[in-house]
Design an enzyme around this catalytic site. Structure first.
Site, PDB file in Angstrom:
ATOM      1  N   ASP A  57       0.877  -1.170   0.000  1.00  0.00           N
ATOM      2  CA  ASP A  57       0.000   0.000   0.000  1.00  0.00           C
ATOM      3  C   ASP A  57       0.911   1.215   0.000  1.00  0.00           C
ATOM      4  O   ASP A  57       1.499   1.560   1.025  1.00  0.00           O
ATOM      5  CB  ASP A  57      -0.893  -0.011   1.239  1.00  0.00           C
ATOM      6  CG  ASP A  57      -1.755   1.237   1.358  1.00  0.00           C
ATOM      7  OD1 ASP A  57      -1.671   2.127   0.481  1.00  0.00           O
ATOM      8  OD2 ASP A  57      -2.492   1.347   2.360  1.00  0.00           O
ATOM      9  N   TYR A 149      -7.910  15.661  -8.527  1.00  0.00           N
ATOM     10  CA  TYR A 149      -7.013  14.750  -9.253  1.00  0.00           C
ATOM     11  C   TYR A 149      -6.046  15.573 -10.092  1.00  0.00           C
ATOM     12  O   TYR A 149      -4.832  15.323 -10.090  1.00  0.00           O
ATOM     13  CB  TYR A 149      -7.818  13.795 -10.134  1.00  0.00           C
ATOM     14  CG  TYR A 149      -6.945  12.994 -11.075  1.00  0.00           C
ATOM     15  CD1 TYR A 149      -6.250  11.875 -10.621  1.00  0.00           C
ATOM     16  CD2 TYR A 149      -6.798  13.367 -12.407  1.00  0.00           C
ATOM     17  CE1 TYR A 149      -5.434  11.150 -11.481  1.00  0.00           C
ATOM     18  CE2 TYR A 149      -5.985  12.649 -13.274  1.00  0.00           C
ATOM     19  CZ  TYR A 149      -5.303  11.550 -12.799  1.00  0.00           C
ATOM     20  OH  TYR A 149      -4.492  10.842 -13.652  1.00  0.00           O
ATOM     21  N   LYS A 153      -1.764  15.717  -9.771  1.00  0.00           N
ATOM     22  CA  LYS A 153      -0.811  15.441 -10.844  1.00  0.00           C
ATOM     23  C   LYS A 153       0.048  16.666 -11.143  1.00  0.00           C
ATOM     24  O   LYS A 153       1.217  16.533 -11.543  1.00  0.00           O
ATOM     25  CB  LYS A 153      -1.544  14.953 -12.095  1.00  0.00           C
ATOM     26  CG  LYS A 153      -2.180  13.571 -11.911  1.00  0.00           C
ATOM     27  CD  LYS A 153      -1.149  12.509 -11.527  1.00  0.00           C
ATOM     28  CE  LYS A 153      -1.739  11.110 -11.488  1.00  0.00           C
ATOM     29  NZ  LYS A 153      -0.735  10.072 -11.171  1.00  0.00           N
TER      30      LYS A 153
END
Length: 245
Positions: A57, A149, A153
């Protein structure tokens, strides 16, 4: 055999772009650790390419530390690919839940910090190493409703550049690739729902007229992680069919 004799970790290697990178690296001679939270997926890819599957993880410091102990106990590492990533469903930015935000933050951003803590000291000690971060065109040309999101990035691209400039004197190169949406398990999450109409809308924003493939990512990653790119560091290479033009 551009990666002959090299050892590489590919996180999120059990499917999608990560699997494509793992396959290409193995084909070019690398010994690959296929790392994924989904051990079954990692094992399937590892069996196919003659690699080693490890469950991890990447959002957990303890899990990443155990990954480093396992890998480095078997020998030196040459290449680290931070490919594992996640998104939230398309939504207005104020309606994304805190839980979804935290998940994106931890998997897309914190993981890069954790793997740096775990492996950069090793790279410094051996005087060489390559880190490749899989970012996204979303960090350059954000799509509406994929707000946090996109931001994660964009953070990854900046992290790549700051890592590159700081670690260059240690013989460590750090680059990123920016794929456009691909036909991977995350595609449906990006689109919200998978219909021919929504696919056509996505494709209309890509001048070359198709989605990214796992092979596209593998080819770009292989170049950046090979000696052919020995003078390349701190770049975020768009592998996007013209999406960001």
């Amino acid at each position: 055999m551009r990666l002959k004799g090299k050892t590489a970790i590919v996180t999120g290697g059990g499917s999608g772009f990560g699997a494509g990178i793992a396959r290409k690296f193995a084909a070019e001679g690398a010994q690959v650790y296929v790392v994924d939270i989904n051990l079954d997926g990692a094992q399937e890819v590892a069996t196919e390419i003659g690699g080693t599957a490890i469950a991890c993880d990447v959002s957990s410091g303890k899990s990443v530390s155990m990954l480093a102990q396992t890998v480095l106990s078997k020998g030196p590492l040459d290449i680290l690919v931070n490919n594992a990533g996640i998104t939230h469903l398309p939504n207005q930015l104020e309606d994304v839940t805190e839980e979804d935000f935290d998940r994106v933050y931890n998997v897309n951003m914190k993981s890069v910090f954790l793997t740096a803590q775990a492996f950069v000291p090793h790279f410094k000690e051996q005087g060489s190493g390559i880190i490749l971060n899989v970012a996204s065109t979303a960090g350059v040309s954000p799509r509406p409703r994929l707000n946090w999101y996109n931001a994660s990035k964009g953070w990854m691209i900046t992290a790549t550049k700051t890592m590159a400039v700081e670690l260059a004197s240690n013989g460590i190169r750090v680059n990123a690739i920016n794929p456009v949406a691909g036909d991977t398990p995350l595609l449906k999450s990006f689109m919200g729902e998978d219909t021919p109409e929504i696919r056509a809308k996505f494709l209309s924003t890509i001048p070359i007229g198709r989605f990214s493939t796992a092979e596209d990512m593998g080819n770009a990653a292989c170049f950046l992680c090979s000696d052919e790119a020995s003078m390349v560091t701190g770049v975020a290479m768009e592998v996007d069919g013209g999406r960001c033009i």
